[in-house]
Design a protein around this motif. Structure first.
Motif, short mmCIF file in Angstrom:
data_model
loop_
_atom_site.label_atom_id
_atom_site.label_comp_id
_atom_site.label_asym_id
_atom_site.label_seq_id
_atom_site.Cartn_x
_atom_site.Cartn_y
_atom_site.Cartn_z
N ILE A 1 -38.07 -2.33 23.60
CA ILE A 1 -38.88 -1.87 22.47
C ILE A 1 -37.96 -1.11 21.51
O ILE A 1 -37.40 -0.07 21.86
N ALA A 2 -37.79 -1.70 20.33
CA ALA A 2 -36.84 -1.14 19.35
C ALA A 2 -37.63 -0.59 18.17
O ALA A 2 -38.40 -1.32 17.54
N LEU B 1 -36.54 9.35 12.95
CA LEU B 1 -37.12 10.20 13.99
C LEU B 1 -36.32 9.98 15.27
O LEU B 1 -35.63 8.98 15.41
N LYS B 2 -36.45 10.93 16.22
CA LYS B 2 -35.71 10.76 17.47
C LYS B 2 -36.50 9.85 18.41
O LYS B 2 -37.65 10.16 18.77
N VAL B 3 -35.89 8.76 18.82
CA VAL B 3 -36.58 7.83 19.72
C VAL B 3 -36.75 8.49 21.09
O VAL B 3 -37.70 8.21 21.81
N SER B 4 -35.86 9.43 21.44
CA SER B 4 -36.03 10.14 22.71
C SER B 4 -37.36 10.91 22.72
O SER B 4 -38.02 11.02 23.74
N VAL C 1 -35.26 1.88 22.37
CA VAL C 1 -34.08 2.20 21.56
C VAL C 1 -34.48 2.33 20.10
O VAL C 1 -35.57 1.95 19.71
N GLY C 2 -33.57 2.84 19.30
CA GLY C 2 -33.77 2.89 17.85
C GLY C 2 -33.05 1.70 17.23
O GLY C 2 -31.97 1.32 17.68
N ALA C 3 -33.66 1.10 16.22
CA ALA C 3 -33.01 -0.02 15.52
C ALA C 3 -33.42 0.06 14.07
O ALA C 3 -34.39 -0.57 13.64
N HIS C 4 -32.71 0.89 13.34
CA HIS C 4 -33.09 1.18 11.96
C HIS C 4 -32.49 0.17 10.99
O HIS C 4 -31.28 0.06 10.87
N PRO C 5 -33.38 -0.58 10.28
CA PRO C 5 -32.88 -1.56 9.31
C PRO C 5 -32.82 -0.94 7.92
O PRO C 5 -33.23 0.21 7.73
N TYR C 6 -32.33 -1.69 6.98
CA TYR C 6 -32.42 -1.29 5.59
C TYR C 6 -33.29 -2.29 4.86
O TYR C 6 -33.26 -3.49 5.16
N VAL D 1 -28.30 1.00 15.56
CA VAL D 1 -28.88 1.00 16.91
C VAL D 1 -28.54 2.32 17.58
O VAL D 1 -27.38 2.75 17.59
N THR D 2 -29.60 2.98 18.12
CA THR D 2 -29.33 4.23 18.83
C THR D 2 -29.81 4.12 20.27
O THR D 2 -30.84 3.52 20.54
N ARG D 3 -29.04 4.76 21.13
CA ARG D 3 -29.45 4.84 22.53
C ARG D 3 -29.84 6.29 22.81
O ARG D 3 -28.97 7.15 22.95
N PRO D 4 -31.15 6.56 22.85
CA PRO D 4 -31.56 7.92 23.20
C PRO D 4 -31.11 8.23 24.62
O PRO D 4 -30.86 7.30 25.40
#
Ligand code: NAD
Length: 322
Positions: free
Chosen positions: A118-119, A125-128, A141-146, A157-160
């Motif tokens: 689930i991205a 915001l903090k995905v954690s 995870v975080g998956a921030h597009p533009y 892509v962030t790994r909380p």
């Protein structure tokens, strides 16, 4: 899970970003379940996705067959079971609000397979925090597009802390497979990279307009016809390297140290945007700017989007991202 195990995707929420993501997955040949809470939103999403696909066909990037296949591959539903039960990857693009994203995550977890990634498209915001009470936080995870994600390659892509390395790596690899330009952040950061940079710039823009130094239009023109042209090609780091000539960025930093420190001392350092007046003021500035735009650049939002997307395609070709 490996990126190559992903065969079907869901887009949870279908606003500006969710619909663009749906376009992206569908045009790359993935079956997509598009989920939202209202039929009305789903209908506007369908119109948006088809408009995007037809635009790409008009530009010679998709064939009619690819457009037809992509359209046939998208299922629009308000039923979370239909949306999530058989997918390996979910791109969540709900409102930028912890409570709503947490509620959406609970719904996704109720119906999705336990190992589906689930991205979140969250802008920062903090995905954690979003995944704090998740049954399976390791796959969030975080998956921030533009905007628009079906055209702009960047995905942050962030790994909380509570997610697994495997999930973040899978997300990263999946975006690579899609032809995106993902960046895997080394640790979670509010606003990721690009939005922190945007907001730092926007704070200073606000300061300059409030001090009466320039108009909102001048801010846009200063970027579009100045550093923005370079940034789209080489970024600010390599840009400074080249500005340093034979002494490179190291020499440039030493050379400009007195000036840069003077500027820093003079620049905005406040920590809250002036919300009482600023949104209305800046809207007025943008409306004036739009009225002043030459027809060639587009004046209405739709015309400007067309101008932006036509030019973006050319830049993407230069970057070999098409
Ligand atoms: N707009 C941008 O430029 C941009 C860029 C990058 C990331 N983002 C992020 O993407 C996310 C979506 O932004 P947007 O601009 O597309 O927002 P939007 O307001 O256009 O869309 C939000 C959608 O969420 C739906 N929704 C609301 N509650 C829901 C629920 N409980 N379950 C399912 N769907 C629900 C709404 O019906 C709407 O279709 C946000 O986290 C935002 O920060 C936005």
């Amino acid at each position: 899970m490996k990126a190559t195990d992903i065969k079907k995707v869901a887009c949870a929420a279908t606003g500006v970003i969710g619909s663009s993501w749906a376009t992206n997955f569908a045009m790359k040949g993935y079956p997509v379940n598009v989920y939202d809470i209202s039929e009305e939103k789903l209908e506007s999403s369908r119109i948006f996705v088809e408009k995007n696909l037809n635009y790409l066909k008009e530009k010679g990037l998709l064939t009619q067959q690819q457009v037809d296949d992509a359209i046939a591959n998208v299922v629009y539903t308000t039923d979370p079971e239909v949306a999530f039960h058989d997918v390996q990857y979910i791109q969540e693009s709900g409102p930028e609000n912890y409570e709503i994203k947490k509620k959406m995550l609970a719904v996704m977890e109720e119906y999705a397979p336990a190992d589906a990634i689930i991205a979140s498209s969250t802008s920062g915001l903090k995905v954690s925090e979003i995944a704090k009470d998740a049954k399976h936080p390791e796959r969030c995870v975080g998956a921030h597009p533009y905007n628009p994600p079906h055209m702009i390659p960047l995905v942050e892509v962030t790994r909380p802390e509570n997610a697994s390395e495997e999930s973040a790596q899978c997300a990263y690899d999946f975006y690579k497979l899609l032809g995106k330009e993902p960046i895997l952040l080394k640790k979670e950061a509010l606003g990721f990279i690009a939005n922190r940079l945007q907001i730092a710039l926007w704070r200073e823009a606000t300061e300059l307009v409030h001090r009466g130094v320039c108009t909102v239009e001048d801010i846009d023109r200063s970027i579009v016809f100045g550093p923005g042209l370079r940034w789209a090609l080489i970024g600010p780091g390599i840009g400074f390297q080249l500005s340093g000539g034979p002494v490179g960025i190291e020499g440039l930093l030493h050379h400009l140290e007195p000036s840069w420190n003077l500027w820093l001392d003079d620049m905005a350092d406040w920590h809250a945007f002036p919300y009482e007046t600023w949104p209305a003021d800046v809207q007025k500035g943008i409306d004036e700017e739009k009225a002043n735009r030459d027809e060639y650049y587009g004046q209405t939002d739709d015309e400007i989007i067309r101008y932006r997307d036509d030019a973006l395609l050319q830049l993407l070709k230069i970057h070999k991202k098409l």
